[in-house]
Structures are given as structure tokens and as C-alpha cells.
Design a protein around this motif. Structure first.
Motif, PDB file in Angstrom:
ATOM      1  N   ILE A  43       0.813  -1.225   0.000  1.00  0.00           N
ATOM      2  CA  ILE A  43       0.000   0.000   0.000  1.00  0.00           C
ATOM      3  C   ILE A  43       0.842   1.269   0.000  1.00  0.00           C
ATOM      4  O   ILE A  43       0.307   2.352  -0.224  1.00  0.00           O
ATOM      5  CB  ILE A  43      -0.996   0.028   1.183  1.00  0.00           C
ATOM      6  CG1 ILE A  43      -0.278   0.117   2.521  1.00  0.00           C
ATOM      7  CG2 ILE A  43      -1.939  -1.160   1.120  1.00  0.00           C
ATOM      8  CD1 ILE A  43      -1.207   0.359   3.693  1.00  0.00           C
ATOM      9  N   GLY A  44       2.145   1.142   0.260  1.00  0.00           N
ATOM     10  CA  GLY A  44       3.014   2.315   0.359  1.00  0.00           C
ATOM     11  C   GLY A  44       2.948   3.192  -0.883  1.00  0.00           C
ATOM     12  O   GLY A  44       3.226   2.741  -1.990  1.00  0.00           O
ATOM     13  N   GLY A  45       2.567   4.438  -0.692  1.00  0.00           N
ATOM     14  CA  GLY A  45       2.520   5.392  -1.789  1.00  0.00           C
ATOM     15  C   GLY A  45       1.367   5.204  -2.751  1.00  0.00           C
ATOM     16  O   GLY A  45       1.239   5.943  -3.722  1.00  0.00           O
ATOM     17  N   LYS A  46       0.523   4.212  -2.513  1.00  0.00           N
ATOM     18  CA  LYS A  46      -0.611   3.939  -3.401  1.00  0.00           C
ATOM     19  C   LYS A  46      -1.903   4.441  -2.768  1.00  0.00           C
ATOM     20  O   LYS A  46      -2.080   4.392  -1.559  1.00  0.00           O
ATOM     21  CB  LYS A  46      -0.745   2.439  -3.672  1.00  0.00           C
ATOM     22  CG  LYS A  46       0.453   1.837  -4.358  1.00  0.00           C
ATOM     23  CD  LYS A  46       0.296   0.337  -4.489  1.00  0.00           C
ATOM     24  CE  LYS A  46       1.566  -0.276  -5.040  1.00  0.00           C
ATOM     25  NZ  LYS A  46       1.519  -1.742  -4.979  1.00  0.00           N
ATOM     26  N   LYS A  47      -2.813   4.883  -3.611  1.00  0.00           N
ATOM     27  CA  LYS A  47      -4.129   5.286  -3.143  1.00  0.00           C
ATOM     28  C   LYS A  47      -4.987   4.035  -3.055  1.00  0.00           C
ATOM     29  O   LYS A  47      -5.046   3.260  -4.012  1.00  0.00           O
ATOM     30  CB  LYS A  47      -4.732   6.288  -4.128  1.00  0.00           C
ATOM     31  CG  LYS A  47      -5.949   6.993  -3.634  1.00  0.00           C
ATOM     32  CD  LYS A  47      -6.335   8.074  -4.634  1.00  0.00           C
ATOM     33  CE  LYS A  47      -7.508   8.866  -4.177  1.00  0.00           C
ATOM     34  NZ  LYS A  47      -7.828   9.928  -5.132  1.00  0.00           N
ATOM     35  N   SER A  72       0.857   4.519   5.372  1.00  0.00           N
ATOM     36  CA  SER A  72       1.837   4.676   4.295  1.00  0.00           C
ATOM     37  C   SER A  72       1.191   4.819   2.914  1.00  0.00           C
ATOM     38  O   SER A  72       1.881   5.011   1.925  1.00  0.00           O
ATOM     39  CB  SER A  72       2.816   3.493   4.288  1.00  0.00           C
ATOM     40  OG  SER A  72       2.127   2.286   4.010  1.00  0.00           O
ATOM     41  N   GLY A  73      -0.122   4.755   2.853  1.00  0.00           N
ATOM     42  CA  GLY A  73      -0.821   4.917   1.579  1.00  0.00           C
ATOM     43  C   GLY A  73      -0.764   6.354   1.099  1.00  0.00           C
ATOM     44  O   GLY A  73      -0.454   7.278   1.852  1.00  0.00           O
ATOM     45  N   ALA A  74      -1.082   6.550  -0.178  1.00  0.00           N
ATOM     46  CA  ALA A  74      -1.074   7.882  -0.762  1.00  0.00           C
ATOM     47  C   ALA A  74      -2.205   8.728  -0.196  1.00  0.00           C
ATOM     48  O   ALA A  74      -3.205   8.198   0.306  1.00  0.00           O
ATOM     49  CB  ALA A  74      -1.212   7.783  -2.284  1.00  0.00           C
ATOM     50  N   GLN A  75      -2.037  10.038  -0.313  1.00  0.00           N
ATOM     51  CA  GLN A  75      -3.086  10.957   0.114  1.00  0.00           C
ATOM     52  C   GLN A  75      -4.358  10.643  -0.671  1.00  0.00           C
ATOM     53  O   GLN A  75      -4.307  10.375  -1.862  1.00  0.00           O
ATOM     54  CB  GLN A  75      -2.675  12.400  -0.134  1.00  0.00           C
ATOM     55  CG  GLN A  75      -3.649  13.393   0.423  1.00  0.00           C
ATOM     56  CD  GLN A  75      -3.126  14.824   0.307  1.00  0.00           C
ATOM     57  OE1 GLN A  75      -2.000  15.060  -0.103  1.00  0.00           O
ATOM     58  NE2 GLN A  75      -3.957  15.764   0.677  1.00  0.00           N
ATOM     59  N   GLY A  76      -5.482  10.661   0.020  1.00  0.00           N
ATOM     60  CA  GLY A  76      -6.760  10.328  -0.610  1.00  0.00           C
ATOM     61  C   GLY A  76      -7.183   8.898  -0.362  1.00  0.00           C
ATOM     62  O   GLY A  76      -8.300   8.515  -0.703  1.00  0.00           O
ATOM     63  N   SER A  77      -6.317   8.081   0.242  1.00  0.00           N
ATOM     64  CA  SER A  77      -6.700   6.717   0.602  1.00  0.00           C
ATOM     65  C   SER A  77      -7.815   6.797   1.632  1.00  0.00           C
ATOM     66  O   SER A  77      -7.868   7.722   2.444  1.00  0.00           O
ATOM     67  CB  SER A  77      -5.512   5.961   1.188  1.00  0.00           C
ATOM     68  OG  SER A  77      -4.510   5.780   0.212  1.00  0.00           O
TER      69      SER A  77
END
Length: 127
Positions: A43-47, A72-77
Motif C-alpha cells: 500500500i506504500g505510496g498507493k491510493k 503509508s498509503g497515498a493521500q486520498g486513501s
């Protein structure tokens, strides 16, 4: 991703289930640290959208442990949590709380007829 949590809030098991939901395979590691690393890799960097279904946990510290893993997910997750009590919803620090109401008797009967009877119509009884 969709994960059924239920009444046992085991952080390692939930993390494994999230990885499995994201990848379609069980995590390779048997240790919590390895599962955490796999989760962060996925999930790192992913929405993402994660549904945690049927959460019963009332321990805020356990929730914070899971939340920290998911940051660690992208903004908007987004994380959608379903539960049965308002208390569980409040300890998660939710932004929005939607309380669902049950169907009225009339709505329940209408739904039953649609599902149980041919063309949604009550059968005519001939005496």
C-alpha cells in the motif's frame, strides 16, 4: 480491499488479510515484522480503499496500532469501517459517522414480497 475483522482484533491476522486482499496471496512471512513490511510494500505510496467489515474492537490502542500500519498509503486513501456500535466508530477517530436505521414494517414486507413471490406479488388465496 475488503477484510472481515469480526470480534477477534488480532493485528497480525488483520494485516495478513489486508495483504491477501490486495495481492490475492497469503503473506510469506510468519512474523509480524515481515507481515508489516509486506503490507507497507503493497500500500506504500498507493491510493487505496480498504473496507474493514464488522469491527467489534473497543480498545483504542489496538486501533491506533492498525491505523499506524495503514498510514503509508497515498493521500486520498480511505478506510471504511462497518460496526454495530457507535462507541467502536468513535474510538477510530472517524471523520464521518453514518448510522443506518432498520426498515419499517411496510418496507420489510415490500422487500420480502419482492424476494419471495413471483413478480413480487402476493399469491391469491382461493378458499
Amino acid at each position: 480491499m475488503w477484510v472481515c475483522v469480526s470480534d477477534v482484533f488480532d493485528l497480525k491476522q488483520i494485516a495478513e488479510n489486508i495483504v491477501e486482499s490486495a495481492t490475492g496471496r497469503k503473506p510469506e512471512s510468519l512474523r509480524m515484522e515481515g507481515v508489516q513490511n509486506e503490507l507497507r510494500r503493497e500500500i506504500g505510496g498507493k491510493k487505496y480503499l480498504l473496507v474493514l467489515d464488522d469491527v467489534w474492537n473497543e480498545d483504542r490502542e489496538q486501533w491506533i496500532g492498525l491505523r499506524d500500519l495503514l498510514m503509508s498509503g497515498a493521500q486520498g486513501s480511505k478506510i471504511l469501517i462497518t460496526n454495530r456500535t457507535e462507541f467502536v466508530a468513535t474510538i477510530t477517530g472517524t471523520n464521518w459517522l453514518y448510522t443506518l436505521k432498520g426498515l419499517s414494517d411496510q418496507e420489510s414486507w415490500s422487500l420480502f414480497k419482492q424476494m419471495a413471490f413471483k413478480e413480487g406479488k402476493e399469491p391469491k388465496i382461493h378458499v
